[in-house]
Design a protein around this motif. Structure first.
Motif, PDB file in Angstrom:
ATOM      1  N   GLN A 195     -12.079  -3.010 -12.097  1.00  0.00           N
ATOM      2  CA  GLN A 195     -10.983  -3.112 -11.143  1.00  0.00           C
ATOM      3  C   GLN A 195     -11.510  -3.140  -9.715  1.00  0.00           C
ATOM      4  OE1 GLN A 195      -7.836  -3.513 -11.671  1.00  0.00           O
ATOM      5  NE2 GLN A 195      -7.364  -2.872 -13.753  1.00  0.00           N
ATOM      6  N   ASN A 196     -12.524  -2.326  -9.442  1.00  0.00           N
ATOM      7  CA  ASN A 196     -13.056  -2.264  -8.083  1.00  0.00           C
ATOM      8  C   ASN A 196     -13.805  -3.534  -7.717  1.00  0.00           C
ATOM      9  OD1 ASN A 196     -15.331  -1.456  -6.031  1.00  0.00           O
ATOM     10  ND2 ASN A 196     -13.680   0.049  -5.813  1.00  0.00           N
ATOM     11  N   ILE A 197     -14.579  -4.058  -8.662  1.00  0.00           N
ATOM     12  CA  ILE A 197     -15.363  -5.263  -8.378  1.00  0.00           C
ATOM     13  C   ILE A 197     -14.438  -6.442  -8.077  1.00  0.00           C
ATOM     14  CG2 ILE A 197     -16.510  -7.078  -9.714  1.00  0.00           C
ATOM     15  CD1 ILE A 197     -17.775  -3.538  -9.079  1.00  0.00           C
ATOM     16  N   LEU A 198     -13.249  -6.473  -8.707  1.00  0.00           N
ATOM     17  CA  LEU A 198     -12.312  -7.567  -8.450  1.00  0.00           C
ATOM     18  C   LEU A 198     -11.868  -7.609  -6.994  1.00  0.00           C
ATOM     19  CD1 LEU A 198     -10.047  -7.511 -11.623  1.00  0.00           C
ATOM     20  CD2 LEU A 198     -11.891  -9.089 -11.091  1.00  0.00           C
ATOM     21  N   GLN A 199     -12.001  -6.460  -6.296  1.00  0.00           N
ATOM     22  CA  GLN A 199     -11.655  -6.437  -4.875  1.00  0.00           C
ATOM     23  C   GLN A 199     -12.622  -7.290  -4.047  1.00  0.00           C
ATOM     24  OE1 GLN A 199      -9.002  -4.420  -3.937  1.00  0.00           O
ATOM     25  NE2 GLN A 199      -8.721  -3.704  -6.031  1.00  0.00           N
ATOM     26  N   HIS A 200     -13.772  -7.613  -4.622  1.00  0.00           N
ATOM     27  CA  HIS A 200     -14.828  -8.302  -3.874  1.00  0.00           C
ATOM     28  C   HIS A 200     -15.119  -9.684  -4.461  1.00  0.00           C
ATOM     29  CE1 HIS A 200     -15.649  -4.488  -1.833  1.00  0.00           C
ATOM     30  NE2 HIS A 200     -15.363  -3.955  -3.007  1.00  0.00           N
ATOM     31  N   GLY A 209     -27.621   3.078  -6.997  1.00  0.00           N
ATOM     32  CA  GLY A 209     -28.085   4.201  -6.186  1.00  0.00           C
ATOM     33  C   GLY A 209     -27.225   4.453  -4.967  1.00  0.00           C
ATOM     34  N   CYS A 210     -26.760   3.395  -4.315  1.00  0.00           N
ATOM     35  CA  CYS A 210     -25.912   3.544  -3.126  1.00  0.00           C
ATOM     36  C   CYS A 210     -24.430   3.437  -3.468  1.00  0.00           C
ATOM     37  CB  CYS A 210     -26.266   2.490  -2.079  1.00  0.00           C
ATOM     38  SG  CYS A 210     -27.906   2.671  -1.363  1.00  0.00           S
ATOM     39  N   HIS A 211     -24.093   2.500  -4.337  1.00  0.00           N
ATOM     40  CA  HIS A 211     -22.687   2.187  -4.549  1.00  0.00           C
ATOM     41  C   HIS A 211     -21.967   3.164  -5.474  1.00  0.00           C
ATOM     42  CE1 HIS A 211     -22.476  -1.509  -2.219  1.00  0.00           C
ATOM     43  NE2 HIS A 211     -23.714  -1.753  -2.626  1.00  0.00           N
ATOM     44  N   PHE A 219     -17.358  -1.054  -2.244  1.00  0.00           N
ATOM     45  CA  PHE A 219     -17.791  -1.531  -3.557  1.00  0.00           C
ATOM     46  C   PHE A 219     -18.302  -0.290  -4.288  1.00  0.00           C
ATOM     47  CE2 PHE A 219     -21.607  -3.755  -5.755  1.00  0.00           C
ATOM     48  CZ  PHE A 219     -20.984  -3.667  -6.975  1.00  0.00           C
ATOM     49  N   HIS A 220     -17.421   0.326  -5.080  1.00  0.00           N
ATOM     50  CA  HIS A 220     -17.716   1.639  -5.661  1.00  0.00           C
ATOM     51  C   HIS A 220     -17.969   1.534  -7.151  1.00  0.00           C
ATOM     52  CE1 HIS A 220     -17.706   5.923  -6.332  1.00  0.00           C
ATOM     53  NE2 HIS A 220     -16.751   5.779  -7.243  1.00  0.00           N
ATOM     54  N   LEU A 221     -19.054   2.170  -7.609  1.00  0.00           N
ATOM     55  CA  LEU A 221     -19.373   2.279  -9.029  1.00  0.00           C
ATOM     56  C   LEU A 221     -19.224   3.728  -9.457  1.00  0.00           C
ATOM     57  CD1 LEU A 221     -22.587   0.047  -9.031  1.00  0.00           C
ATOM     58  CD2 LEU A 221     -20.337  -0.597  -9.931  1.00  0.00           C
ATOM     59  N   LEU A 247     -21.187 -11.741  -4.393  1.00  0.00           N
ATOM     60  CA  LEU A 247     -22.363 -12.604  -4.476  1.00  0.00           C
ATOM     61  C   LEU A 247     -22.998 -12.906  -3.128  1.00  0.00           C
ATOM     62  CD1 LEU A 247     -20.358 -13.610  -7.014  1.00  0.00           C
ATOM     63  CD2 LEU A 247     -22.340 -15.071  -7.356  1.00  0.00           C
ATOM     64  N   ILE A 248     -22.170 -12.991  -2.093  1.00  0.00           N
ATOM     65  CA  ILE A 248     -22.683 -13.418  -0.793  1.00  0.00           C
ATOM     66  C   ILE A 248     -23.322 -12.268  -0.022  1.00  0.00           C
ATOM     67  CG2 ILE A 248     -22.002 -14.440   1.416  1.00  0.00           C
ATOM     68  CD1 ILE A 248     -22.026 -16.338  -1.021  1.00  0.00           C
ATOM     69  N   HIS A 249     -22.791 -11.052  -0.169  1.00  0.00           N
ATOM     70  CA  HIS A 249     -23.289  -9.948   0.648  1.00  0.00           C
ATOM     71  C   HIS A 249     -24.747  -9.586   0.334  1.00  0.00           C
ATOM     72  CE1 HIS A 249     -22.649  -7.133   3.742  1.00  0.00           C
ATOM     73  NE2 HIS A 249     -22.594  -6.050   2.997  1.00  0.00           N
TER      74      HIS A 249
END
Length: 628
Positions: A237-242, A206-208, A215-217, A254-256
């Motif tokens: 690719q985007n998730i790998l940034q985090h 809903g937000c991302h 963290f973009h979907l 995982l931590i956020h």
């Protein structure tokens, strides 16, 4: 005011010079004003160019809150560094705001980046200047030293942020996007979590899915319940940034969204999606992150520090050998009858079981100075440390044996687990179990480290001496190789079957030793599996040699003869080999020769003896320290 300036006058010039000049280090504490700084926009641009490898999102969510934490004096880093002219320049809050806007955080990030050597915490002034000098920090800091040790959780968190970057290589791309299995697992198991409706929470999607989210979907096609494959690849690719590959605890993914009381970040605008690290979705993501492998050029990485430690069991010294030169580079004095030896995961502390005083000695690795003596329940023998580094297990040699459990943070004895009288204790390759061996009990006892309860026990017909462990492909224990009194060879234990399945007798030749040395009842002592898992090495006093067996087939490869001892007027005798350790690259094996006061270094490929290193009196337990 000087005592309140927590990060005052961190010098950029010293960082670029490698901070090697002591005079430059002392100048960092100068309370005078820093040189004129460029404008915020210019500094931000420069920082982005020179330090692009540092992860901004992790900085904003994990590092920046450090500057707002109240110290013992009640003062925050922000209170001084937003008003004084220092190289660590923090933007003042806008009126009415309790923290920084994203634009201000990016300006802060540019200044902080100038104080970091990506990939190397110990060259980063951000971490060294407020760190105690005894722990490796700078000589002076006008704001005081509020990290007493590199084991401090806050220091460790900052160090992890620095390590997960590398000069010239953005930390955002450590994982290999081309890894098919990683992507397929992401698409089948991880992506659905972002669309899941959790009670009391909006979906992550809903937000991302908004365009301005780091963290973009991808936006779902109209009417679609899932992403198309090309969209999933962009999400991937985007998730790998985090993500910090292999390290869930340093991964913003995982931590956020994890609740602070469970180890998460202080704030997440999407709420605490996971109340516990036992949440099934959190565990699924953690398993996926652990499976990722960093894409790194091994030649560009700093080489780990490798040292070989040997305890001189009939003396009061410990010798430290540099395996690159095969020379003793440090001698630690003052521990009478040192027995077992192991190390903290960060390599800052050395743990030694002290038979004379019945204590666990805790030493500073660099200086060799005594930090703490931890009282034990009885006379100790060998020791081991759990895989997570949180507990030290000390074997107690007494009629009613025990494993003393020492917590590494508090350095207090938490409990004692009753077992047969303990000679040696080990932790299995996957860290799930401890295994203690007993001479008097002629047994090996397996303890489940999740419950600290005995899982099973195996009895033998002879006293149990050193052991070595072979792992399955998944890291769990496959077999234990057990040396026994009165047997010139080793027993093979199938861990899953909980039973002995074979005995391997060492060759008759070479031979002819043991009688003069009084070691016929201990013919084989010292055994180890190489770090690469491809070979097993077994000492023999009767042969005065170390034998190599291939794994997993246990075929004899060959042997290396060890130094002879030449008593006056008598025939040469065995050097009485005792223990085995390896270099982490599986290129060299080291054997302690208790009768020769030496350590042998052997080339594992050629089976050639490459060095004999003089050490102290009756060297026995030997172990390898690796500091990355």
């Amino acid at each position: 005011m000087r005592s309140l300036v927590v990060f005052a006058a961190l010098g950029i010039s010293a960082l670029h010079a490698g901070a090697k000049d002591p005079a430059a280090l002392y100048s960092l504490a100068d309370p005078g004003p820093a040189q004129e700084s460029p404008s915020s926009s210019e500094h931000s641009t420069a920082g982005a160019q020179t330090q692009s490898s540092l992860n901004f999102e992790e900085y904003r969510t994990r590092v920046e809150p450090v500057f707002l934490k109240k110290r013992e004096s009640g003062v925050r880093c922000y209170d001084c560094h937003s008003t004084l002219t220092t190289h660590l320049r923090l933007q003042p809050f806008l009126p009415g705001d309790p923290s920084w806007t994203e634009e201000q955080s990016r300006q802060n990030f540019a200044f902080v980046s100038q104080l970091v050597a990506p990939g190397d915490p110990l060259k980063s002034l951000l971490l060294l200047h407020p760190l105690s000098q005894e722990a490796g920090g700078d000589p002076a800091h006008a704001g005081g030293k509020f990290w007493k040790s590199q084991a401090d959780p806050e220091w460790q968190m900052l160090a992890a942020w620095v390590r997960h970057s590398s000069s010239g290589t953005p930390a955002a791309q450590p994982a290999s996007p081309a890894t098919t299995n990683a992507f397929q697992t992401f698409r089948s198991s991880i992506e659905p979590i972002f669309l899941k409706e959790r009670p009391g929470h909006a979906r992550c999607y809903g937000c991302h899915s908004e365009y301005n989210r780091s963290f973009h979907l991808e936006k779902l096609p109209l009417g679609a319940a899932n992403w198309a494959e090309d969209q999933s690849r962009r999400n991937f690719q985007n998730i790998l940034q985090h993500v910090a590959p292999g390290d869930p605890g340093s991964s913003g993914l995982l931590i956020h969204p994890l609740a602070p009381e469970a180890g998460g970040d202080p704030f997440h605008s999407g709420g605490h999606q996971f109340q516990s690290q036992n949440d099934p979705d959190w565990l699924a993501m953690a398993d996926w992150v652990r499976s990722l492998q960093p894409r790194v050029d091994s030649e560009s990485l700093p080489k780990p520090l490798v040292l070989i430690y040997v305890t001189n069991s009939a003396g009061n010294t410990i010798d430290v050998v540099d395996p690159t030169a095969n020379t003793v580079v440090q001698v630690i004095h003052g521990i009478e009858l040192p027995h077992g030896i192991t190390f903290s995961p960060d390599g800052t502390q050395v743990y030694v079981s002290n038979e004379s005083d019945s204590v666990l000695d805790v030493l500073d690795r660099k200086s060799g100075e005594m930090l703490r003596k931890v009282p034990l329940s009885g006379r100790p023998n060998n020791i081991a440390i759990t895989k997570d580094g949180r507990r030290i297990l000390v074997g107690i040699r007494a009629p009613q044996g025990e494993l003393d459990v020492i917590e590494t943070v508090s350095l207090n004895r938490l409990k004692s687990i009753q077992v047969d009288s303990v000679h040696n204790v080990y932790v299995t390759p996957d860290g799930s179990y401890a295994v203690s061996g007993s001479l008097e009990g002629m047994s090996a006892t397996v303890i489940d480290l999740r419950t600290d309860q005995i899982a099973w026990k195996l009895n033998f017909d002879h006293p149990v001496r050193p052991m070595a462990f072979e792992a399955n492909p998944d890291g769990s224990t496959h077999r234990i190789f057990v040396e026994l009194s009165n047997f010139n060879g080793f027993a093979v234990v199938d861990f899953a079957k909980r039973s002995e399945v074979a005995r391997i007798t060492l060759p008759d030749a070479p031979g002819g030793f043991g009688i003069a040395e009084g070691r016929v009842n201990t013919p084989a002592h010292g055994i180890g599996v190489a770090p690469d898992g491809k070979s097993l090495w077994v000492n023999s006093t009767l042969a005065n040699a170390v034998f190599e067996y291939s794994l997993p087939d246990l075929q004899l490869v060959g042997h290396t003869e060890l130094p002879l001892v030449h008593p006056l007027g008598r025939a040469p005798t065995s050097s009485v080999p005792e223990w085995i350790t390896f270099t982490p690259d599986s290129k060299h094996v080291y054997v302690s020769n208790s009768g020769d006061r030496s350590v042998s270094a052997i080339d594992m490929k050629t089976l050639k003896l490459v060095a004999v290193i003089p050490v102290g009196e009756v060297p026995k337990r030997i172990n390898t320290l690796v500091v990355h």
